[in-house]
Design an enzyme around this catalytic site. Structure first.
Site, PDB file in Angstrom:
ATOM      1  N   ARG A 154       0.826  -1.224   0.000  1.00 46.88           N
ATOM      2  CA  ARG A 154       0.000   0.000   0.000  1.00 46.88           C
ATOM      3  C   ARG A 154       0.856   1.268   0.000  1.00 46.88           C
ATOM      4  NH1 ARG A 154      -4.758  -1.928   4.189  1.00 46.88           N
ATOM      5  NH2 ARG A 154      -5.980  -2.993   2.603  1.00 46.88           N
ATOM      6  N   LYS A 210     -19.902 -15.471   4.006  1.00 48.93           N
ATOM      7  CA  LYS A 210     -21.336 -15.251   4.222  1.00 48.93           C
ATOM      8  C   LYS A 210     -22.080 -14.730   3.006  1.00 48.93           C
ATOM      9  CE  LYS A 210     -21.252 -14.189   9.116  1.00 48.93           C
ATOM     10  NZ  LYS A 210     -21.367 -13.082  10.066  1.00 48.93           N
ATOM     11  N   GLY A 216      -9.198  -8.639   0.565  1.00 47.70           N
ATOM     12  CA  GLY A 216      -7.944  -9.026   1.215  1.00 47.70           C
ATOM     13  C   GLY A 216      -7.586 -10.487   0.998  1.00 47.70           C
ATOM     14  N   GLY A 272     -13.909  -4.037   0.450  1.00 47.77           N
ATOM     15  CA  GLY A 272     -15.261  -3.506   0.622  1.00 47.77           C
ATOM     16  C   GLY A 272     -15.554  -2.388  -0.368  1.00 47.77           C
TER      17      GLY A 272
HETATM   18  P1  AMP Z   1     -15.146 -12.999   3.454  1.00 45.24           P
HETATM   19  O1  AMP Z   1     -14.506 -12.084   4.454  1.00 45.24           O
HETATM   20  O2  AMP Z   1     -16.631 -13.027   3.500  1.00 45.24           O
HETATM   21  O3  AMP Z   1     -14.594 -12.812   2.048  1.00 45.24           O
HETATM   22  O4  AMP Z   1     -14.766 -14.473   3.910  1.00 45.24           O
HETATM   23  C1  AMP Z   1     -13.459 -14.893   4.008  1.00 45.24           C
HETATM   24  C2  AMP Z   1     -13.401 -16.022   4.977  1.00 45.24           C
HETATM   25  O5  AMP Z   1     -14.278 -17.054   4.558  1.00 45.24           O
HETATM   26  C3  AMP Z   1     -12.032 -16.635   5.072  1.00 45.24           C
HETATM   27  O6  AMP Z   1     -11.508 -16.381   6.345  1.00 45.24           O
HETATM   28  C4  AMP Z   1     -12.290 -18.108   4.844  1.00 45.24           C
HETATM   29  O7  AMP Z   1     -11.586 -18.935   5.747  1.00 45.24           O
HETATM   30  C5  AMP Z   1     -13.779 -18.249   5.075  1.00 45.24           C
HETATM   31  N1  AMP Z   1     -14.331 -19.408   4.363  1.00 45.24           N
HETATM   32  C6  AMP Z   1     -14.240 -19.678   3.054  1.00 45.24           C
HETATM   33  N2  AMP Z   1     -14.824 -20.860   2.775  1.00 45.24           N
HETATM   34  C7  AMP Z   1     -15.283 -21.352   3.940  1.00 45.24           C
HETATM   35  C8  AMP Z   1     -15.963 -22.552   4.291  1.00 45.24           C
HETATM   36  N3  AMP Z   1     -16.277 -23.458   3.357  1.00 45.24           N
HETATM   37  N4  AMP Z   1     -16.313 -22.720   5.587  1.00 45.24           N
HETATM   38  C9  AMP Z   1     -15.986 -21.792   6.507  1.00 45.24           C
HETATM   39  N5  AMP Z   1     -15.337 -20.643   6.234  1.00 45.24           N
HETATM   40  C10 AMP Z   1     -14.992 -20.420   4.963  1.00 45.24           C
END
Ligand code: AMP
Length: 392
Positions: free
Chosen positions: A39, A199, A350, A373
């Site tokens: 960055r 999520k 990230g 984001g």
């Molecule tokens: P996000 O911040 O929503 O992009 O989510 C990223 C996080 O999702 C990472 O820390 C991953 O470890 C988690 N993640 C990805 N796939 C899975 C899964 N199948 N089960 C649980 N966590 C997950």
């Protein structure tokens, strides 16, 4: 219209620049230094441009999430030292309260001045006009080059812009905007988006806004399980958002020709790097899906490699644990191969950026966004306050 740097008169001006120096710090033998300077390097072209035009850059950034005032561990002092080395020009760090005369006098000794962590002052996140006015009093020009925080309306990213007449996007911000506008405007087809992560609730906005525009939307990560459960598949103990099943069903009904879901999974006995795991097409009741399986990798890679535009945000699995990183790394390679064949590829967020970087592929894709984001919100068509304020 947002002005660009070239529109501004900078000679002998004190130029406030919001940069994103929110970098990881590492401690070694009691000495704190910058862990990853991506960055900082990304902000260098704008700083050099201002210096080349005879301007005096006054940089502002936050670092981490200080709680309740000045936190010595989150001082920008190691960043100032690092910037000095990278820029090869003297950099002075100064602390509040800021007097315009005192800040200006610092340019007798330094070429660049960096204000201490903006979030040491609670008024920053509150976007308090009194702090914005204190910043504005220091310069006659304001440049925002911090795309990664442009979706936040804080005193140094938004409030200050309303109080300075001459303002523009920095070179980094300008590049981010033009790349994302290219994706939003008239993308070359086929246009394939890959969305992953934990999520559905976090990514629902981007999924809904991308679907009408893309040819295929490949879903991975835990969010895939909410969609699979909505279709009646067995998802075992995988992370599922039951309160989003209806939303998932509506999306699948409307866009069943575009949404692509995993066809196999790495199904583990627990959420742990040393859990037992196997590849499964249907996840047994006592197992959880922690990565996409090899057939899904092959399916997704084929679609990515035949795309002319690729956008990727969010990991395909729990890539922080090596046994469950294969899917994400394979997708990174597929995006790189697509780019090599002429596709325009944009990676943000990230985790996806970390995956691309750890695979050594960051120079093999068209654009690695500095915003996670911020990129999602921009692609959703939400006007980012940090960019809107430059027009006001
Ligand atoms: P996000 O911040 O929503 O992009 O989510 C990223 C996080 O999702 C990472 O820390 C991953 O470890 C988690 N993640 C990805 N796939 C899975 C899964 N199948 N089960 C649980 N966590 C997950």
């Amino acid at each position: 219209m947002t002005h660009t740097l070239g529109d501004l008169h900078l000679q002998d001006q004190f130029v406030l620049v919001r940069v994103d120096f929110n970098v990881p710090l590492v401690t070694n033998g009691g000495k704190v230094s910058v862990g990853d300077d991506t960055r900082i390097r990304a902000a260098i072209p704008t700083i050099r441009y201002i210096l080349s035009k005879g301007g005096h850059p006054i940089l502002m950034s936050h670092l981490g999430r200080p709680k309740g005032g000045a936190t010595p561990e989150l001082s920008l002092a190691p960043v100032a030292a690092h910037l000095h080395t990278v820029l090869d020009r003297p950099v002075g760090l100064t602390t509040p309260p800021y007097s315009p005369d005192a800040v200006r006098e610092l340019f007798d000794d330094y070429d660049v001045v960096l204000l201490e962590n903006t979030r040491f002052d609670d008024r920053e996140k509150a976007n308090d006009p009194s702090l914005a006015a204190e910043f504005a009093a220091l310069g006659s020009v304001y440049i925002n080059d911090a795309f990664g925080t442009a979706h936040r309306a804080h005193a140094s990213t938004e409030g200050v812009a309303h109080k300075v007449k001459h303002k523009a996007a920095g070179l980094l911000m300008g590049r981010e905007i033009s790349v994302l506008d290219k994706v939003l405007g008239n993308p070359a087809r086929p246009f394939v988006a890959i969305v992953g992560g934990a999520k559905v609730s976090d990514k629902i906005g981007i999924v809904e806004s991308l679907l009408p525009r893309v040819d295929k939307l490949l879903i991975g990560g835990a969010m895939a399980y909410t969609f699979l459960k909505a279709l009646g598949h067995e998802t075992g103990s995988s992370l599922v958002e039951d309160d989003r099943l209806d939303t998932a069903r509506v999306i699948l009904d409307q866009f069943d020709d575009k949404v692509v879901l995993p066809v196999d999974h790495v199904a583990a006995t627990g959420f742990s790097a040393d859990a037992n795991f196997e590849v499964a097409t249907d996840i047994p009741a006592d197992r959880m899906g922690l990565d996409i399986g090899p057939e899904t990798v092959a399916l997704y890679s084929g679609m990515i490699e035949s795309a002319a535009t690729v956008v990727w945000n969010g990991p395909m699995g729990v890539f922080e644990m090596p046994p469950f990183a294969k899917g994400t790394v394979a997708i990174a390679h597929a995006v790189a191969r697509a780019t090599d064949s002429g596709a325009f590829s944009v990676i943000g967020g990230g985790d996806s950026v970390a995956a691309i970087t750890s695979a050594g592929l960051e120079d093999e894709v068209s654009h690695v966004s500095t915003g996670g984001g911020a990129m999602l919100e921009y692609l959703e068509g939400i006007e980012l306050p940090g960019i809107a304020a430059l027009r006001a």
